[in-house]
Write a protein that holds these residues in place. Structure first.
Motif, PDB file in Angstrom:
ATOM      1  N   THR A 124       0.637  -1.097  -0.082  1.00  0.00           N
ATOM      2  CA  THR A 124       0.286  -0.084  -0.173  1.00  0.00           C
ATOM      3  C   THR A 124       0.927   1.285  -0.006  1.00  0.00           C
ATOM      4  O   THR A 124       0.409   2.133  -0.696  1.00  0.00           O
ATOM      5  CB  THR A 124      -1.075  -0.098   1.327  1.00  0.00           C
ATOM      6  N   TRP A 125       1.909   1.098   0.854  1.00  0.00           N
ATOM      7  CA  TRP A 125       2.929   2.510   0.791  1.00  0.00           C
ATOM      8  C   TRP A 125       3.566   2.668  -0.704  1.00  0.00           C
ATOM      9  O   TRP A 125       3.357   3.764  -1.209  1.00  0.00           O
ATOM     10  CB  TRP A 125       4.207   2.084   1.747  1.00  0.00           C
ATOM     11  N   THR A 128       1.145   4.391  -2.859  1.00  0.00           N
ATOM     12  CA  THR A 128       0.963   5.755  -2.925  1.00  0.00           C
ATOM     13  C   THR A 128       2.080   6.325  -3.442  1.00  0.00           C
ATOM     14  O   THR A 128       2.071   7.744  -3.816  1.00  0.00           O
ATOM     15  CB  THR A 128       0.921   6.271  -1.289  1.00  0.00           C
ATOM     16  N   LEU A 137      -4.459   7.989  -7.370  1.00  0.00           N
ATOM     17  CA  LEU A 137      -4.268   7.488  -5.974  1.00  0.00           C
ATOM     18  C   LEU A 137      -5.968   7.601  -5.149  1.00  0.00           C
ATOM     19  O   LEU A 137      -6.375   6.625  -4.433  1.00  0.00           O
ATOM     20  CB  LEU A 137      -3.414   8.116  -4.753  1.00  0.00           C
TER      21      LEU A 137
END
Length: 160
Positions: A124-125, A128, A137
């Protein structure tokens, strides 16, 4: 024309490599060992393969291995998915990582398996850091809200 690594990192004018989108940084890292054109193609073909594996994983988790195979085949037959794997753009990496996060959320089994939860956080990081701007996003976040809520609610239900 210089190397992709040199074009992206050495001419970066005060920006750190972590500020570059992850697909670009990955392609530049691969370009240290292979020609620029092959590095971009290899990285984005890798994103395509990861997307198909994640589609298979989602289908297999939800409805069995035959459904997983069918969902991967449908994904492989999508011309847009294949088309975006030929260009250095952010659309395929965002779609790939969103699909991967959904599959990994299903693998956490209601947030019981902490190693999978750490992997969800890491991917998930990276998600982003993979888009060009906020539009991709926001769309990726909207895709992930439903599965994340479902996994969290099922984990709480099982705990109670």
């Amino acid at each position: 024309m210089g190397s992709l690594w040199g074009l992206l990192f050495e001419n970066n004018r005060g920006r750190h490599w972590t500020q570059l989108p992850h697909p670009v940084a990955l392609a530049a890292g691969v370009a240290r060992w292979v020609p620029n054109w092959l590095a971009v193609q290899a990285v984005f073909t890798g994103y395509l393969v990861v997307t198909l594996v994640a589609l298979h994983g989602i289908g297999a988790r939800l409805a069995g291995p035959r459904a997983g195979f069918l969902s991967a085949c449908v994904g492989a037959g999508c011309p847009g998915l294949f088309g975006y794997s030929r260009y250095l753009e952010c659309h395929l990496p965002v779609a790939c990582l969103s699909t991967l996060v959904v599959w990994l959320l299903l693998c956490t089994e209601g947030i019981k398996r902490w190693r999978w939860c750490l992997l969800v956080s890491l991917v998930t990081w990276s998600l982003t850091r993979s888009g060009e701007g906020a539009a991709e996003l926001v769309a990726a976040g909207l895709v992930l809200v439903g599965p994340a809520t479902w996994v969290a609610a099922s984990g709480l239900r099982q705990a109670l």
